[in-house]
Motif scaffolding. Structure first.
Motif, short mmCIF file in Angstrom:
data_model
loop_
_atom_site.label_atom_id
_atom_site.label_comp_id
_atom_site.label_asym_id
_atom_site.label_seq_id
_atom_site.Cartn_x
_atom_site.Cartn_y
_atom_site.Cartn_z
N ASN A 110 32.39 47.84 32.49
CA ASN A 110 31.28 48.65 33.00
C ASN A 110 29.96 48.40 32.27
OD1 ASN A 110 32.64 50.09 35.09
ND2 ASN A 110 33.64 51.34 33.55
N THR A 114 26.53 43.53 36.55
CA THR A 114 27.43 43.37 37.69
C THR A 114 27.55 41.93 38.18
OG1 THR A 114 25.60 43.92 39.19
CG2 THR A 114 27.02 45.73 38.48
N ASP A 115 26.52 41.11 37.95
CA ASP A 115 26.58 39.73 38.43
C ASP A 115 27.06 38.75 37.37
OD1 ASP A 115 24.40 39.98 36.79
OD2 ASP A 115 23.02 38.87 38.09
N ARG A 119 32.71 39.20 34.10
CA ARG A 119 33.40 40.34 34.71
C ARG A 119 34.69 39.92 35.40
NH1 ARG A 119 30.92 45.20 38.07
NH2 ARG A 119 30.61 46.64 36.36
N GLN A 142 38.71 51.90 42.68
CA GLN A 142 37.78 50.81 42.40
C GLN A 142 37.90 49.65 43.39
OE1 GLN A 142 35.59 51.52 40.09
NE2 GLN A 142 36.70 53.41 39.67
N LYS A 145 35.30 48.45 45.96
CA LYS A 145 34.15 47.63 45.57
C LYS A 145 34.54 46.17 45.35
CE LYS A 145 32.42 51.61 42.92
NZ LYS A 145 32.04 52.09 41.57
N GLN A 148 32.63 43.39 47.18
CA GLN A 148 31.26 43.32 46.66
C GLN A 148 31.25 42.60 45.32
OE1 GLN A 148 29.31 47.15 46.23
NE2 GLN A 148 27.96 46.38 44.63
N TRP A 149 32.21 42.93 44.46
CA TRP A 149 32.27 42.27 43.15
C TRP A 149 32.50 40.77 43.30
CZ3 TRP A 149 36.15 46.32 40.77
CH2 TRP A 149 35.43 47.48 40.43
N GLU A 152 29.37 39.13 44.14
CA GLU A 152 28.45 39.11 43.00
C GLU A 152 28.87 38.07 41.96
OE1 GLU A 152 27.11 43.84 43.13
OE2 GLU A 152 28.69 43.16 41.78
N TRP A 153 30.17 37.90 41.79
CA TRP A 153 30.65 36.92 40.81
C TRP A 153 30.59 35.49 41.35
CZ3 TRP A 153 35.75 40.12 40.18
CH2 TRP A 153 35.45 41.34 39.55
#
Length: 419
Positions: A110, A114-115, A119, A142, A145, A148-149, A152-153
């Motif tokens: 956390n 986020t990008d 992560r 979780q 999301k 979306q994660w 972003e990754w």
């Protein structure tokens, strides 16, 4: 969500942690030379020893290390080693260790942007611990999301497959069969066309197919037949491919023929014939209901298709309604099942022909209804016109009679006046 609250300058806090880890002589010169990353490297390597420190001090010590690492512009280079250390058994807390480690990893996850690609690795470490602790429920909120994660990754297909495969195992261990199945499907979608016949792809395809066949609630096999990895089973696992085709679009008689020819194979694959036979009957009833044109399905026809006595038909109708394959109502008096709604198992040439036939019937019926309405309308208009004419005739007649009486009366008055 976990947060990390620490106060103090980097050198002071680093000295405090170095002292706690008994590596002050190694870290102090690096701090004096202002080589923070070198000092952090020493602290991160030594942090492996925290797994044997007192349980009540574990979280505080790691929170301090996390804070220090996050001060570095090169924090990602330390996070992988930290995750490896945290994921190892915490010998000082054999019962609570996985939970402690999970809390620390969640804190790190956390705190990272986020990008950040780090992560991804931390999330994998979290999944490993969730699998060990069997705490799928803590992870479930979780997962909304997750897509979306992944975006972003900018994870490649192989990394996505690692995540989905791990999640499928975790969900399966937790008894979440449907969730596990959906993650397997997502894993299968990550294989490029050049790898659809690879051992990994084939193993996952078989795993998904077996799960779908044996699930008491899974009746739609289109999600499998549309996957290239599953289609490739026709070359490597012909029996499974044939069985999938039967459950996708054929009926009970076809399954019985397959079972008679492959009884030993079914037993070897640990595929329960009772489970498959029951599901095939429900699917067959759904197909028969979908193909009927009159919407009235006779019990005798159902009994013949399912190969059961007529007195058992209502039980199977109730089951197929519960499975949400068909909607309708039974008429015991007429011995028919009134079909209100049904879903085609597969929509191919045969179904298009059935639909065309049904549309023609509807068009014919609508044309007949239209003709009846038109005829009734014409008759109503003609009747209305006749009634209007009759009213006008009566009004005209009544008006003529009244006018004559008035004139006659006036003449009489004139005559009377003349005398």
């Amino acid at each position: 969500m976990q947060y990390c609250f620490v106060e103090g300058s980097f050198p002071d806090l680093a000295r405090e942690l170095a002292e706690y880890l008994h590596i002050t002589p190694e870290v102090e010169p690096l701090l004096e030379a202002n080589t923070k990353d070198e000092a952090l490297k020493k602290l991160v390597i030594a942090s492996a020893g925290l797994n044997s420190y007192p349980e009540k001090e574990f979280t505080a010590a790691y929170n301090l290390l996390v804070y220090l690492v996050m001060q570095s512009p090169n924090s990602n280079m330390f996070l992988q080693k930290m995750c490896d250390n945290i994921s190892k058994p915490i010998t000082s807390a054999p019962y609570n260790g996985p939970g402690l480690a999970l809390n620390v990893l969640t804190t790190i996850f956390n705190l990272i942007p986020t990008d950040s690609e780090a992560r991804f690795h931390i999330f994998l470490a979290i999944l490993n611990l969730v699998k060990v602790t069997g705490s799928f429920e803590t992870l479930r909120p979780q997962l909304k999301k997750l897509d979306q994660w992944i975006d972003e990754w900018e994870s490649d297909e192989e990394d996505q497959r690692k995540i989905f495969s791990q999640l499928a195992e975790i969900a399966e261990d937790a008894g979440e069969e449907e969730a596990s199945y959906q993650f397997i499907l997502k894993s299968l979608c990550t294989f490029p066309s050049s790898e659809v016949s690879s051992k990994e792809a084939q193993d996952l395809s078989l795993r998904a197919l077996r799960a779908a066949l044996q699930s008491p609630t899974h009746f739609d096999f289109h999600d499998l037949t549309s996957l290239p990895t599953v289609q490739a089973l026709s070359d490597s696992h012909t029996e499974y491919s044939e069985l999938l085709e039967i459950f996708s679009e054929k009926e009970l008689e076809d399954y019985n023929d397959f079972r008679d020819e492959n009884e030993d194979w079914l037993e070897k694959q640990s595929l329960n014939n009772s489970t498959l036979h029951r599901k095939m009957r429900l699917l067959t009833l759904a197909s028969v209901a979908a193909s009927t044109n009159s919407k009235e399905l006779e019990y005798k026809r159902i009994a013949k298709a399912l190969q059961v006595p007529v007195e058992d038909v209502e039980m199977w109708v109730i089951d197929v309604i519960r499975a949400k394959l068909v909607e309708g109502k039974m008429s015991q008096q007429k011995q028919v099942f009134l079909v209100h709604r049904t879903t085609y198992r597969v929509f191919g040439e045969k179904q298009w022909r059935e639909l065309a036939t049904r549309l023609d019937q509807w068009r014919t019926s609508l044309r007949a209804v239209k003709e009846v309405i038109s005829r009734e309308r014409q008759q109503a208009e003609a009747q209305k016109e006749r009634e209007m004419h009759e009213i006008e005739r009566k009004v005209a007649g009544a008006t003529g009679m009244g006018a004559g009486r008035r004139i006659g009366g006036r003449d009489n008055m004139v005559e009377m006046g003349t005398d």
